[in-house]
Each structure stands twice: as C-alpha cells, then as structure tokens.
Write a protein that holds these residues in place. Structure first.
Motif, PDB file in Angstrom:
ATOM      1  N   THR A 143      64.502  64.743  79.039  1.00 38.74           N
ATOM      2  CA  THR A 143      63.229  64.944  78.349  1.00 38.74           C
ATOM      3  C   THR A 143      63.363  65.921  77.194  1.00 38.74           C
ATOM      4  N   ALA A 144      62.626  65.633  76.126  1.00 34.80           N
ATOM      5  CA  ALA A 144      62.495  66.555  74.997  1.00 34.80           C
ATOM      6  C   ALA A 144      61.044  67.022  74.902  1.00 34.80           C
ATOM      7  N   VAL A 145      60.852  68.311  74.720  1.00 33.48           N
ATOM      8  CA  VAL A 145      59.517  68.878  74.517  1.00 33.48           C
ATOM      9  C   VAL A 145      59.436  69.372  73.077  1.00 33.48           C
ATOM     10  N   LEU A 154      57.022  74.203  79.271  1.00 37.42           N
ATOM     11  CA  LEU A 154      58.033  74.135  80.326  1.00 37.42           C
ATOM     12  C   LEU A 154      57.514  74.742  81.617  1.00 37.42           C
ATOM     13  N   GLU A 155      56.715  75.796  81.501  1.00 41.83           N
ATOM     14  CA  GLU A 155      56.139  76.414  82.694  1.00 41.83           C
ATOM     15  C   GLU A 155      55.172  75.460  83.388  1.00 41.83           C
ATOM     16  N   VAL A 168      64.245  68.712  81.291  1.00 45.51           N
ATOM     17  CA  VAL A 168      64.108  69.078  79.885  1.00 45.51           C
ATOM     18  C   VAL A 168      65.463  69.516  79.337  1.00 45.51           C
ATOM     19  N   ILE A 169      66.000  68.722  78.412  1.00 42.62           N
ATOM     20  CA  ILE A 169      67.276  69.059  77.781  1.00 42.62           C
ATOM     21  C   ILE A 169      67.098  69.445  76.316  1.00 42.62           C
ATOM     22  N   GLU A 188      65.163  60.363  77.128  1.00 43.34           N
ATOM     23  CA  GLU A 188      64.473  59.183  77.652  1.00 43.34           C
ATOM     24  C   GLU A 188      62.965  59.309  77.568  1.00 43.34           C
ATOM     25  N   VAL A 189      62.458  60.539  77.416  1.00 43.85           N
ATOM     26  CA  VAL A 189      61.022  60.798  77.349  1.00 43.85           C
ATOM     27  C   VAL A 189      60.796  61.943  76.369  1.00 43.85           C
TER      28      VAL A 189
END
Length: 334
Positions: A143-145, A154-155, A168-169, A188-189
């Motif tokens: 996942t990318a944020v 992330l929290e 999350v990478i 992927e997301v």
C-alpha cells in the motif's frame, strides 16, 4: 492474470455471503414453520414458509448491503457482527409483522427471541471463521499512502486493525508523488488523504492506468458533489449541485417508516436496554443517560439522548472531547 484473480475473489465473496444468508435464514424458517404449522394454515403451510424464507433472505440481503455487513476485507470482527446483527433485527422485525398479519394474532414472542439468539450465534461463528480464513489465505496488500494535510493516516490503519489487510510500503507527500509517479508502480493499493482535486486527478489517472484501486478520503466539496444530479444541457452532460430537497411523499413515507421500525426496534431491544441501564448505574452510580444539544436541519437545536459511556466529570470544563482509544481514562469500564 490480475482480472482472473479478481473474478475468482468476487466469486468466493459471493459464495461466502450466500452461506451466511442461508445460515441466518434457517432458524427463521424453522420458527415460521412451527408457528404456521400450529395454526389454521396447517397442511398448506409449506408454500408460506418457502415464500417467507425467500422474502427474509431478500430483506436481510438488502439490510446487510445498507449496513456494509460483508466488508470482510476492511472491517473488524466486532464491526461485522454489529452490522449483521442490525441487519437480522431489521429482517426479523419485518417478517414478525408479516407473520402477525398472516395469522391475525400475535406470534410467540419468546420463541422469536430464541430464534434471534440462534441467528446471532450463527453470525458470530460465521464472522469469526471467515475472518480468520480470509486473513490466513490473503497476504496484506502493498500500500501507498499519499497525503496533503493528514499525515497521521498510518495511525488510523493500525488503530482499526487494518494492518492485516494493508502493508504500507510508501508514505509520501503529494508533491513528491506528483514529481515521481513511479512510486505507485510497486503498490497494489493507494490511499489519498486530503489531496486537492488537481493533484488527485493526476494520481488517479496513473492508478487507473495501472489497474490499482484507490481509496480516497473526500474533502467537503467532494461530499457536496456526491449528491449532484446528472442531467443534459447544451448537448453536454451537466451536474446540478444544490441543497438536498426531497419530495413531500418521500418525507412522509420516511417519517412513517422511522416511527414504525424504531417502535418495533424499541420493543425488541427493550430487555437489552434495561440491562444496559442497570449495568451503567451499577458501574459508578452516575446517571444512565448522557444528554447533549445538537444541530439538525436549518440550524435547529435538539436534545440527543444516549447511554452514558464516559465518566460523569469527563467534560466538566464544558469542552467536548473525542475518545482517544481503548486506554482513554475518561471511558467507563462498561
């Protein structure tokens, strides 16, 4: 290959939903068969049982869609159980009224409560087993944020237990992402938080081109646009944005259903509410209910009444506070 995996996953999801719907329907069908079999419908009750079983499945299915009761991938076990219990309450209440009208007498209520208890037990078992199976057979998605204003996303993923689903990478500012869209190739997301429309459109186009799903936390303008009406003008597709203005017949029907369904719900859940009230009172001796002034349409004030879940002095300084989680000292043990 990705499309084939997606289709197989959709088939599995639908099969699991069907199992859930059938499992919850079986106790109702048994109850319905017993009630009709003991009435003047004996001898021809099978067709009524089958028809009402199908109607129950339809109502329950629609209710689960309304309450997002099958979001196995994105919901906690407790949230799934809560949503499905709400759905079965709606379906049972409606079908109880149907049986009442059909028999022209009040159906056995205690037996109906026992049926509901069995349904809830089946829901708990199904949710737990499916949840465990799903996360054992499906690794978390890379996942990318991408954020603009909300860096603490992330929290949120951790606090809601979604780290089982999303790994999350990439955690990137929107400007860095725009300057180097290749960071989206290995995920992927994608989650976008508070990103403005221009930058968001660029990122979304890149994601769609890569067949990468996007989850977006909307801004206020997006929420307003979600209610826009599609129409044609000047030989072009046009979105008409205005304040929500439902028809009088819709308002009448909705208000009638609100009163009927909530009334039935109050009767059915009254033992649970009584037990909750006693437990709250016994916990710290404080008041059972919490009252607060809220705003409704056109800024009108109304008093909301809730079961108290925080200490009596939690807002003694007059400042409303949100809970900070399970370790919040202002939340009562109950």
């Amino acid at each position: 290959m990705k499309n084939n995996d997606k289709q197989i996953g959709q088939i599995k999801d639908r099969f699991l939903k069907l199992i859930n719907i059938v499992l919850v329907m079986i106790p109702f069908a048994i109850y319905d068969s017993f009630v009709l079999g003991a009435s003047q419908f004996a001898g021809r009750d099978r067709i009524y049982v089958w028809m009402q079983a199908l109607l129950f499945m339809l109502v329950y299915s629609l209710a689960t869609r309304t309450y997002d009761a099958f979001y196995i991938k994105y919901s906690k076990i407790s949230e799934l159980i809560y949503s499905q219990v709400l759905s079965v309450l709606v379906a049972d209440a409606l079908m109880f009224v149907v049986i009442w009208i059909l028999l022209r007498q009040f159906p056995p209520f205690l037996l109906a409560l026992l049926t509901l208890a069995v349904q809830i037990l089946l829901i708990i078992i199904w949710v737990y087993l499916v949840h465990q199976w799903y996360f054992k057979t499906n690794p978390p998605l890379k996942t990318a944020v991408i954020w603009d204003q909300r860096k603490d996303f992330l929290e949120l993923i951790d606090s809601y237990g979604l780290n089982k689903r999303f790994e999350v990478i990439r955690d990137s500012n929107v400007e860095d992402c725009i300057n180097d869209l290749s960071i989206l190739d290995s995920v992927e997301v994608v989650f976008m938080c508070g990103v403005r429309s221009h930058e968001r459109n660029i990122i979304m186009k890149a994601c769609i081109a890569n067949d990468t799903p996007v989850f977006m936390i909307p801004r206020i303008g997006d929420v307003i646009m979600s209610g826009a009406r599609n129409m044609h003008m000047f030989h072009l597709p046009v979105l008409r944005v205005a304040r929500y203005d439902p028809s009088p017949e819709y308002l009448f029907t909705k208000r009638l259903l609100d009163l009927v369904i909530s009334g039935i719900g109050l009767v059915i859940t009254s033992p649970i509410m009584l037990a909750t009230a006693i437990a709250i009172r016994a916990t710290d001796g404080g008041p059972v209910f919490y009252k607060q002034t809220r705003l409704t349409k056109d800024g009108q004030l109304f008093q909301v009444l809730k079961f108290r879940s925080m200490r009596v002095d939690a807002e003694k300084d007059g400042i409303a506070r949100l809970s900070t989680g399970e370790n919040d000292g202002a939340v009562t043990p109950l």
